[in-house]
Design a protein around this motif. Sequence first.
Motif, short mmCIF file in Angstrom:
data_model
loop_
_atom_site.label_atom_id
_atom_site.label_comp_id
_atom_site.label_asym_id
_atom_site.label_seq_id
_atom_site.Cartn_x
_atom_site.Cartn_y
_atom_site.Cartn_z
N LEU A 1 42.04 -31.50 -95.85
CA LEU A 1 40.90 -30.95 -95.32
C LEU A 1 40.89 -29.37 -95.25
O LEU A 1 39.98 -28.67 -95.15
N ARG B 1 36.25 -28.97 -97.59
CA ARG B 1 36.49 -29.05 -95.97
C ARG B 1 35.39 -30.23 -95.23
O ARG B 1 36.05 -30.90 -94.54
N PHE B 2 34.40 -30.32 -95.91
CA PHE B 2 33.54 -31.39 -95.41
C PHE B 2 33.32 -32.48 -96.59
O PHE B 2 32.21 -32.35 -97.28
N ARG C 1 32.01 -35.54 -99.00
CA ARG C 1 30.87 -36.21 -99.04
C ARG C 1 31.06 -37.70 -99.44
O ARG C 1 30.56 -38.55 -98.75
N LEU D 1 37.78 -40.28 -89.92
CA LEU D 1 36.72 -39.55 -90.85
C LEU D 1 35.42 -39.85 -90.34
O LEU D 1 34.20 -39.13 -90.54
N ASN E 1 34.58 -37.63 -87.39
CA ASN E 1 34.62 -36.33 -87.66
C ASN E 1 33.99 -35.62 -88.81
O ASN E 1 33.88 -34.32 -88.99
N GLN E 2 33.58 -36.56 -89.64
CA GLN E 2 33.06 -36.01 -91.04
C GLN E 2 31.55 -36.88 -90.86
O GLN E 2 31.36 -37.70 -91.91
N ALA F 1 30.07 -37.62 -94.40
CA ALA F 1 30.71 -38.54 -95.37
C ALA F 1 30.36 -39.68 -95.58
O ALA F 1 29.99 -40.48 -94.41
N THR G 1 38.05 -31.25 -83.93
CA THR G 1 38.31 -32.54 -84.07
C THR G 1 39.59 -32.90 -82.94
O THR G 1 39.88 -34.11 -82.86
#
Length: 251
Positions: free
Chosen positions: A47, A54-55, A57, A73, A76-77, A80, A227
Motif C-alpha cells: 500500500l 494507496r487506495f 479499488r 482491507l 480500512n479500504q 475497495a 489503520t
Amino acid sequence: MSLSIDIREEFGVRTLHFGSEWIQGAMRIARPWNLELDYTKEMMTSLLFREETRFPRKVLLIGLGAASLTKFLYRNQPLAKLTVVEIEPAVVAAARQFFKLPEDPKRLKIVIGDGAEFVANSDQTYDLILVDGFDANARAGALDTLPFYQVVRAHLSEEGIMAVNLLGHSRGYKSSVERIHSAFDGRVLAFPSCDSGNAIAFAVAGEPVCISIDDLKEQAVILKKETGLNLLATLTRLEQAQTCKGGMLEI
C-alpha cells in the motif's frame, strides 16, 4: 480426503491449523480487525509503494486462511471491492464461525475454487493481488509456478502490484523469486524473511516503483494513523538488510 480444520486459542490469540502445528492464520480475539502475524503485515507494505494504489479499488486475494488480510482491507479500504478465492469450503466456514469474516456481497465476494484456475479464466484486472495459499504440508502447488505468475501479471492493472507469501523453511524461496523474476521481467523485490520463515515478494506491472526509504517511512506513519498498522519496523529491517541500494526501493 477432506481437510482437517483445527482451531486453537492461547494467550488471547486464536489460530487456524490444517491438522498440524503449522499456523495457517491467526486473530487476536480482542482486536479481530488487526493483523496478527508479521508476514501479513509485511504484505500490506504494498500500500506504500505507489500513490495510485494507496487506495486500491479492485483487490484479489488467493487463499483465505483466517481472513486476516481480507478483514484488514475490508475495514480500512472502504472503496475497495474484494474478491477472495479459497479452494477449501471448510476454510471459509471456519473463517465465518471463528474469525469474524464479514458477509457483504456488495464489497466482498467469496469464490470457492482453485486460485490459479480462477485467475487464468478471469476477464478482470486488479490493482492489488495477494497470494497466500498453502496446503496442510505448506505447499503452494500451482500458485508457485511460472505460468501462474505470468497469468497474474496479465491480470494486474496498469499500476498493479502483486504480493506473494513465500516459505523458506525447507528449500528456501530463491527458486520462487526466480520464477517471479522471469514472469515480471525482473520487476520483483523480496523482503528479508521473517523469523517465522515467511518471505514476502512484491512484483509490479506498469511504471517502475522508485521511492526512497524515507518517503516510505512517511507513508508508513500516515498508514499507522489511519489503520493502526505499524510498518516502521519492517522498513527498518529492509534498510538494515541493504536490500535497497542508496536508500531507494526500486521494482
